[in-house]
Design an enzyme around this catalytic site. Structure first.
Site, PDB file in Angstrom:
ATOM      1  N   VAL A   1      72.024  37.323  -7.021  1.00  0.00           N
ATOM      2  CA  VAL A   1      72.499  36.041  -6.504  1.00  0.00           C
ATOM      3  C   VAL A   1      74.023  36.030  -6.565  1.00  0.00           C
ATOM      4  CG1 VAL A   1      72.420  33.527  -6.750  1.00  0.00           C
ATOM      5  CG2 VAL A   1      70.418  34.897  -7.404  1.00  0.00           C
TER       6      VAL A   1
ATOM      7  N   THR B   1      74.505  17.717  -5.597  1.00  0.00           N
ATOM      8  CA  THR B   1      75.152  18.639  -6.531  1.00  0.00           C
ATOM      9  C   THR B   1      76.524  18.076  -6.894  1.00  0.00           C
ATOM     10  OG1 THR B   1      76.245  19.868  -4.763  1.00  0.00           O
ATOM     11  CG2 THR B   1      74.072  20.666  -5.449  1.00  0.00           C
TER      12      THR B   1
ATOM     13  N   ASP C   1      84.798  39.114  -7.061  1.00  0.00           N
ATOM     14  CA  ASP C   1      85.189  38.279  -5.922  1.00  0.00           C
ATOM     15  C   ASP C   1      84.480  38.858  -4.701  1.00  0.00           C
ATOM     16  OD1 ASP C   1      86.324  37.097  -3.725  1.00  0.00           O
ATOM     17  OD2 ASP C   1      88.400  37.393  -4.362  1.00  0.00           O
ATOM     18  N   VAL C   2      83.471  38.169  -4.200  1.00  0.00           N
ATOM     19  CA  VAL C   2      82.645  38.739  -3.131  1.00  0.00           C
ATOM     20  C   VAL C   2      83.357  38.778  -1.777  1.00  0.00           C
ATOM     21  CG1 VAL C   2      80.395  38.298  -4.198  1.00  0.00           C
ATOM     22  CG2 VAL C   2      81.441  36.534  -2.770  1.00  0.00           C
TER      23      VAL C   2
ATOM     24  N   GLY D   1      76.408  25.325  -9.712  1.00  0.00           N
ATOM     25  CA  GLY D   1      75.780  24.657  -8.571  1.00  0.00           C
ATOM     26  C   GLY D   1      74.440  25.252  -8.161  1.00  0.00           C
TER      27      GLY D   1
ATOM     28  N   ALA E   1      82.208  27.168  11.484  1.00  0.00           N
ATOM     29  CA  ALA E   1      82.270  28.481  12.140  1.00  0.00           C
ATOM     30  C   ALA E   1      81.724  29.566  11.214  1.00  0.00           C
ATOM     31  CB  ALA E   1      83.714  28.804  12.533  1.00  0.00           C
TER      32      ALA E   1
ATOM     33  N   TYR F   1      84.503  25.833   8.121  1.00  0.00           N
ATOM     34  CA  TYR F   1      83.216  25.892   7.415  1.00  0.00           C
ATOM     35  C   TYR F   1      82.061  26.014   8.419  1.00  0.00           C
ATOM     36  CZ  TYR F   1      79.611  24.559   3.993  1.00  0.00           C
ATOM     37  OH  TYR F   1      78.514  24.541   3.174  1.00  0.00           O
TER      38      TYR F   1
HETATM   39  P1  NAP Z   1      79.609  25.328  -6.009  1.00  0.00           P
HETATM   40  O1  NAP Z   1      79.003  24.387  -6.977  1.00  0.00           O
HETATM   41  O2  NAP Z   1      81.080  25.270  -5.756  1.00  0.00           O
HETATM   42  O3  NAP Z   1      79.200  26.793  -6.443  1.00  0.00           O
HETATM   43  C1  NAP Z   1      79.669  27.915  -5.726  1.00  0.00           C
HETATM   44  C2  NAP Z   1      79.661  29.115  -6.637  1.00  0.00           C
HETATM   45  O4  NAP Z   1      80.173  30.233  -5.888  1.00  0.00           O
HETATM   46  C3  NAP Z   1      80.600  28.919  -7.846  1.00  0.00           C
HETATM   47  O5  NAP Z   1      80.013  29.497  -8.977  1.00  0.00           O
HETATM   48  C4  NAP Z   1      81.830  29.697  -7.404  1.00  0.00           C
HETATM   49  O6  NAP Z   1      82.600  30.207  -8.478  1.00  0.00           O
HETATM   50  C5  NAP Z   1      81.214  30.836  -6.641  1.00  0.00           C
HETATM   51  N1  NAP Z   1      82.192  31.470  -5.764  1.00  0.00           N
HETATM   52  C6  NAP Z   1      83.052  30.885  -4.908  1.00  0.00           C
HETATM   53  N2  NAP Z   1      83.813  31.805  -4.301  1.00  0.00           N
HETATM   54  C7  NAP Z   1      83.419  33.009  -4.798  1.00  0.00           C
HETATM   55  C8  NAP Z   1      83.843  34.336  -4.580  1.00  0.00           C
HETATM   56  N3  NAP Z   1      84.832  34.634  -3.705  1.00  0.00           N
HETATM   57  N4  NAP Z   1      83.244  35.350  -5.272  1.00  0.00           N
HETATM   58  C9  NAP Z   1      82.254  35.079  -6.151  1.00  0.00           C
HETATM   59  N5  NAP Z   1      81.806  33.818  -6.412  1.00  0.00           N
HETATM   60  C10 NAP Z   1      82.399  32.802  -5.741  1.00  0.00           C
HETATM   61  O7  NAP Z   1      78.936  25.150  -4.549  1.00  0.00           O
HETATM   62  P2  NAP Z   1      77.423  24.784  -4.166  1.00  0.00           P
HETATM   63  O8  NAP Z   1      77.392  23.372  -3.709  1.00  0.00           O
HETATM   64  O9  NAP Z   1      76.489  25.224  -5.218  1.00  0.00           O
HETATM   65  O10 NAP Z   1      77.252  25.678  -2.842  1.00  0.00           O
HETATM   66  C11 NAP Z   1      76.594  26.935  -2.870  1.00  0.00           C
HETATM   67  C12 NAP Z   1      76.322  27.378  -1.430  1.00  0.00           C
HETATM   68  O11 NAP Z   1      75.542  26.389  -0.775  1.00  0.00           O
HETATM   69  C13 NAP Z   1      77.593  27.542  -0.589  1.00  0.00           C
HETATM   70  O12 NAP Z   1      77.449  28.663   0.267  1.00  0.00           O
HETATM   71  C14 NAP Z   1      77.641  26.262   0.215  1.00  0.00           C
HETATM   72  O13 NAP Z   1      78.331  26.424   1.425  1.00  0.00           O
HETATM   73  C15 NAP Z   1      76.159  26.005   0.433  1.00  0.00           C
HETATM   74  N6  NAP Z   1      75.814  24.607   0.716  1.00  0.00           N
HETATM   75  C16 NAP Z   1      75.906  23.647  -0.234  1.00  0.00           C
HETATM   76  C17 NAP Z   1      75.524  22.337   0.081  1.00  0.00           C
HETATM   77  C18 NAP Z   1      75.546  21.226  -0.934  1.00  0.00           C
HETATM   78  O14 NAP Z   1      75.080  20.121  -0.626  1.00  0.00           O
HETATM   79  N7  NAP Z   1      76.045  21.448  -2.145  1.00  0.00           N
HETATM   80  C19 NAP Z   1      75.091  22.026   1.370  1.00  0.00           C
HETATM   81  C20 NAP Z   1      75.028  23.043   2.323  1.00  0.00           C
HETATM   82  C21 NAP Z   1      75.372  24.334   1.980  1.00  0.00           C
HETATM   83  P3  NAP Z   1      83.912  29.414  -9.000  1.00  0.00           P
HETATM   84  O15 NAP Z   1      83.517  27.984  -9.140  1.00  0.00           O
HETATM   85  O16 NAP Z   1      84.240  30.083 -10.257  1.00  0.00           O
HETATM   86  O17 NAP Z   1      84.931  29.587  -7.910  1.00  0.00           O
END
Ligand code: NAP
Length: 250
Positions: free
Chosen positions: A10, A194, A59-60, A16, A161, A159
């Protein structure tokens, strides 16, 4: 594919949605590894799971860092059967900010950061993981967390795109690699309850949004886990985008 005993990687599993999915998979006896940007988060997740989740700082959006992280996991005996591309950042910015007294046009830096984190990362990690799956003749599954913003969302050029790109890659790879037994599916959440959603949107905006959702409520993390489990277990599912949004896009 069964979840118990399966090796599942993952990305962005430190917080999150990714963290919830990683912990649920572990609870169902998967062998779980996480790639996570933040070193402190890595240490905390590892400790919280009693060392049962393998956590690799990475960093992915950096191809060389992805190579090193996958090799480190392989050296420790972990080769993924399932990849969950979850790491991402949500960013809102208008194409032209007519109220700005300074630069009015969407910044190139934020465009590149959002594309790099949400789209380049999926391309880098998937290419490398699939290469390893093919070498092992593993009929693996790649699940990418997209967003309903991929359908177009005012104020989210980069976002939207990036996530539309994730959907296109999912369909492309399903066609390209289906004959090898590999499956590719995107899960597109709507508004999930979230911390990142609540940080990005005011209470008033959230209340207004809920009136637009046919089911009149935000999604829960559990709804995404149920979708993920379905995608892993249903071996006839590929090339599709599963929207988990309470009906928002219909
Ligand atoms: P989040 O709480 O900000 O969690 C994102 C995680 O990804 C964090 O642990 C973050 O680490 C990590 N991350 C960010 N950039 C990274 C990188 N370059 N390399 C490795 N890890 C990285 O966000 P989330 O709401 O859980 O979202 C997760 C996914 O769901 C995302 O793709 C988002 O676009 C998608 N999504 C979310 C929602 C929603 O309602 N929340 C809706 C639609 C889609 P750090 O915090 O340490 O940077």
């Amino acid at each position: 594919m069964k979840i118990a005993g399966t090796r599942i990687l993952v990305t962005g599993g430190g917080a999150g949605i990714g963290r919830y999915l990683a912990e649920q998979l572990l609870a169902e006896s998967a062998d779980v590894a996480v790639l996570e940007l933040d070193a402190a988060r890595c240490a905390e997740l590892s400790a919280a799971s009693g060392g049962r989740i393998r956590v690799q700082p990475c960093d992915v959006s950096d191809a060389a860092a992805v190579d090193a992280a996958l090799q480190a996991l392989a050296d420790a005996g972990f080769e993924p059967d399932v990849l969950v591309n979850n790491a991402g950042i949500i960013h809102s910015e208008p194409l032209v900010n007519m109220l700005s007294r300074g630069e009015r046009v969407h910044a190139r830096e934020s465009w590149q950061r959002v594309i790099s984190t949400n789209l380049d990362s999926v391309f880098f990690v998937t290419g490398r993981v699939v290469d390893r799956m093919l070498a092992r003749r593993c009929k693996g599954v790649v699940i990418s967390i997209s967003s309903i913003a991929a359908n177009g969302n005012a104020g989210q050029s980069a976002y939207a795109a990036a996530k539309a790109g994730v959907n296109a890659l999912t369909r492309t790879w399903a066609k390209e690699l289906g004959a090898m037994g590999l499956r590719f599916v995107a899960i597109a959440p709507g508004f999930i309850d979230t911390p990142s959603t609540r940080a990005a949107l005011s209470e008033a905006t959230l209340a207004r949004l809920q009136q637009q959702i046919p089911l009149r409520r935000l999604g829960e993390l559990e709804h995404l886990y149920l979708a993920l489990r379905h995608v892993i277990e249903n071996d006839y599912l590929t090339g599709t985008v599963l929207e988990v949004d309470g009906g928002l896009v219909i």
